[in-house]
Write a protein that holds these residues in place. Sequence first.
Motif, PDB file in Angstrom:
ATOM      1  N   ASP A  39      12.689  -5.258  42.144  1.00 47.45           N
ATOM      2  CA  ASP A  39      11.672  -5.622  41.152  1.00 47.45           C
ATOM      3  C   ASP A  39      12.253  -5.588  39.738  1.00 47.45           C
ATOM      4  OD1 ASP A  39       9.770  -6.150  42.999  1.00 47.45           O
ATOM      5  OD2 ASP A  39       8.795  -4.198  42.897  1.00 47.45           O
ATOM      6  N   ILE A  40      13.077  -4.585  39.468  1.00 45.29           N
ATOM      7  CA  ILE A  40      13.704  -4.489  38.144  1.00 45.29           C
ATOM      8  C   ILE A  40      14.593  -5.715  37.914  1.00 45.29           C
ATOM      9  CG2 ILE A  40      15.413  -3.219  36.759  1.00 45.29           C
ATOM     10  CD1 ILE A  40      14.316  -0.641  37.866  1.00 45.29           C
ATOM     11  N   LEU A  92      12.583   2.690  49.229  1.00 41.22           N
ATOM     12  CA  LEU A  92      11.814   2.654  47.982  1.00 41.22           C
ATOM     13  C   LEU A  92      12.713   2.246  46.817  1.00 41.22           C
ATOM     14  CD1 LEU A  92       9.755   5.970  48.370  1.00 41.22           C
ATOM     15  CD2 LEU A  92       9.049   3.664  48.975  1.00 41.22           C
ATOM     16  N   VAL A  93      13.920   2.831  46.798  1.00 41.78           N
ATOM     17  CA  VAL A  93      14.857   2.525  45.712  1.00 41.78           C
ATOM     18  C   VAL A  93      15.230   1.045  45.729  1.00 41.78           C
ATOM     19  CG1 VAL A  93      17.252   2.897  44.976  1.00 41.78           C
ATOM     20  CG2 VAL A  93      15.787   4.857  45.427  1.00 41.78           C
ATOM     21  N   GLN A 118      13.499  -1.483  46.967  1.00 48.41           N
ATOM     22  CA  GLN A 118      12.342  -2.282  46.554  1.00 48.41           C
ATOM     23  C   GLN A 118      12.176  -2.246  45.027  1.00 48.41           C
ATOM     24  OE1 GLN A 118       8.724  -0.834  48.371  1.00 48.41           O
ATOM     25  NE2 GLN A 118       7.462  -2.085  46.997  1.00 48.41           N
ATOM     26  N   PHE A 119      12.291  -1.032  44.472  1.00 50.20           N
ATOM     27  CA  PHE A 119      12.130  -0.839  43.034  1.00 50.20           C
ATOM     28  C   PHE A 119      13.235  -1.566  42.268  1.00 50.20           C
ATOM     29  CE2 PHE A 119      12.427   2.297  39.336  1.00 50.20           C
ATOM     30  CZ  PHE A 119      11.332   1.765  38.678  1.00 50.20           C
TER      31      PHE A 119
END
Lengths: 158, 698
Positions: free
Chosen positions: B653-654, B646-647, B649-650
């Motif tokens: 995106d950032i 999750l980290v 992927q996030f």
Amino acid sequence: MSITWVEKTKRRYLLELIRKLAVKTPEIIPVPEELHGFGTVVHDADKCIACGSCTRMCEDEAITLEGTFDLKSLEKLPKDTNAKNRALLAEFIAKLKRKEPENPVPVPEGLLGIGTIGLKLSRCIACKECVRICEYEALSFKEEWNLKDIFAEIQEES
Amino acid sequence: MVVGVVICDCGEKLGNIIKYDKVINAIQELKAPIKKISNLCLAAGIEEIKKFVESESIDKLVVGACTPKFIEYTLRQALSTVLEFEFVILREHIAWPNKAEPEKATKKAIILLKTAIAALEVKAKIDQEKYEVDQSVLIIGGGVAGIQAALDLAANVKVYLIEKDENLGGNLRNMGKVFPGDFLIQEILQDKIKQLESNSNITVYKNTKIVDIYGNPGSYEITLETPSVNSTEIIKTGAIIVATGIEESKPYHLDLGYGKSQDVILQTDLARMLKDGKVVVPSTGKKPESVLIGNCINCRDENHFYCSKICCTYSIHHAIELIEDGIEPIICYMDIRTPYKYENLYREAREKGVTFIRGKLQSVEVGPNNELIVPVENTLTNEIYELSPDLVVLSSALVPAAGSEKLAEMLGLNLKESCFISDLYSKTNPSQTTQRGIFLAGSAFTPMSIQESMSHASAAAVKALKFLREGILTRDLLVPTIDEDLCNGCATCRDTCQFNAITMIVQTNTDTEIVQKASVDPTKCRGCGTCSAVCPTGATQLANYQRGVIFTKIETMMKAIKAEKWEEPVILALTCEECGSCGVDIAGLAGFEYPANVFTIDVPCAGRIGVIDILKAFVEGADAVLIVQCPEKSCHYMFGSHNANLVVQFTKDILTEIGFESSRLANVEMVSSDPDKYVKAIQDLNKVIEEVGSNPNK
């Protein structure tokens, strides 16, 4: 005509009654100083670190952590904030960025402790628990009942 | 505070790759005492290190040698005066993968040793905690698994056995002949119960339930309630075995006449009839001429996705008993699953004339005179039959016994997707639950035959005994600390922790305002650090892997890389110490050669890696960041690898949103036997850097 409401809360019932009686779009209504249960919670995204403390206090699900993260608000986070990890995130992003962020970044489902605060005024019963719990002064309380926005929100929901 | 360095050249075999004299010069420039030996793994080598530590009065030691998997335990035992260690894997991570590039290997060794020295300067000595283990075991559930575990344990320790019913035996009480080999289970059961009740080391509580559980692994206080005699009792115990077993689900919601007609019964009802020696049609009281058995009811479908595993075998076993009694059995099945020798049972049933129809029962109609009409499609021949048996027997899904979900919640145990209690890590620790000191026996884990339940229970007994025999538990407090000034009580860490190690404590501060602060229970914490990664404020910091240590490592590493005039691009790898680090070891052991430009920083679990750790690496100038982690489904800490995904992927995106190439960030999920995945990930990242150029932040 019988009133049907989405959820059987007393607040929602009250709002449906007012909606039924209303002949014109209401305005913002001042709330008498000692009357509890009415008012407007105001969220300041620039101070918010989106930790979700307030969402856990809210039993009416009027305040929720939405699945996006706004980098523009993050830039405005006070430098001296007590939320050190978030301050570092802001600092690193400022160093790395090669263009201005435009859109909020989606937060993957399951990643906790980050996001954007979303307010549902029509559910709020103005208990002020969220305002009390916020350590970053990102939530404040106005003694006025914003029926105009509440009605717009219900309209949108239905 | 003196940080010393020991380097080993593995019997002078690494000397032709890593230039040890250059390494020694570089470390001496830092004024750190350094010693080179050739036999760290031998007693003589350990002696040499002991002398070196004493003469230089070294407090903390960097060890540059082979993988710590081989040497760490011995070193820690032998060098009790050394407060902390840091390991640089010169052999598997540097020399062997870069045999052809001695110059780069030497530089890499210097860089990683410098990083380790800097890390030790900020690492604190980890405290230890000691607590006594109560020498008794509580067993929850008096079925065959509970009884077996109690008997196995009673020779050594005190056992409390709790049963919610008035009799022991669980599901076995309703069984007559059981497979394998037509055992008369009642005789065996009664014998076991007799042994149990005559053993002074075992206390049996019948009609009893648990109302409260308090305490830690090693010392629990359990409140028991026995309503029939109106008593409440608190017992103390060191370990717990959960043996709550299974029951047959009741398929009222399916259109199979269950609950509508008395003559539609469950497989367990038939077992009871067979045990009593009298199979009858409930509505008439007469012996049936034909019995239709439907398998996989309420199972292998949207209700319960799994196969209950034992129904095929025992329904066939029942069918043979019926046919021997002169009753005609028909079995409707989806697939016959009779593993191992029970294939013989299936063969025997066919030889004896049991009819098998491949097709799952969809509906049972109840006629005006209570007769049963069952349409069945034979899916092998596409024929549709209409059967009118005297009795319908449903093999319904086997589900966790009622109340086990609530019990799991009280004990802080995780449930699997199937709602059975989850084990910690099936491959290496099958009877261990996600809580230390709590073990699983029998069908509480997954539906099991009697034999399997007994073996599983014996395994749990051994595990529990091994836990108790530790006597005094000592553990390194490699757990998070909470900075109460920073903690805002948001409970993100509590909600993320899979081991229920964090609770929110309500505090009243001076102006009578009530605040919440996180608090860590070190006996439950397993030290993965996922809480540190998700904490918005930085209040939660995993000891020795706190932000300060990770950041120091990144900064020192990047500075050292510059100082060594490293010209190639830099890949910074954040590697989990489970399959991640082991996989890199194995890449070296297996003789893989890969580019030298990957620099590793270990974390206990990939869950420890937060967004800021990755961004920090880019800010310091890393050209690419690689996260090396266990596969999500076999994470040693349940959730860590998933959180890392999750980290990543996030963060990607950032990075995209701020115009920084997100392709510079990659993660690889691998088990330790997948070193090729690691090598490929490095090659891929090098290609990416070739395309996008070096980090503009350099």
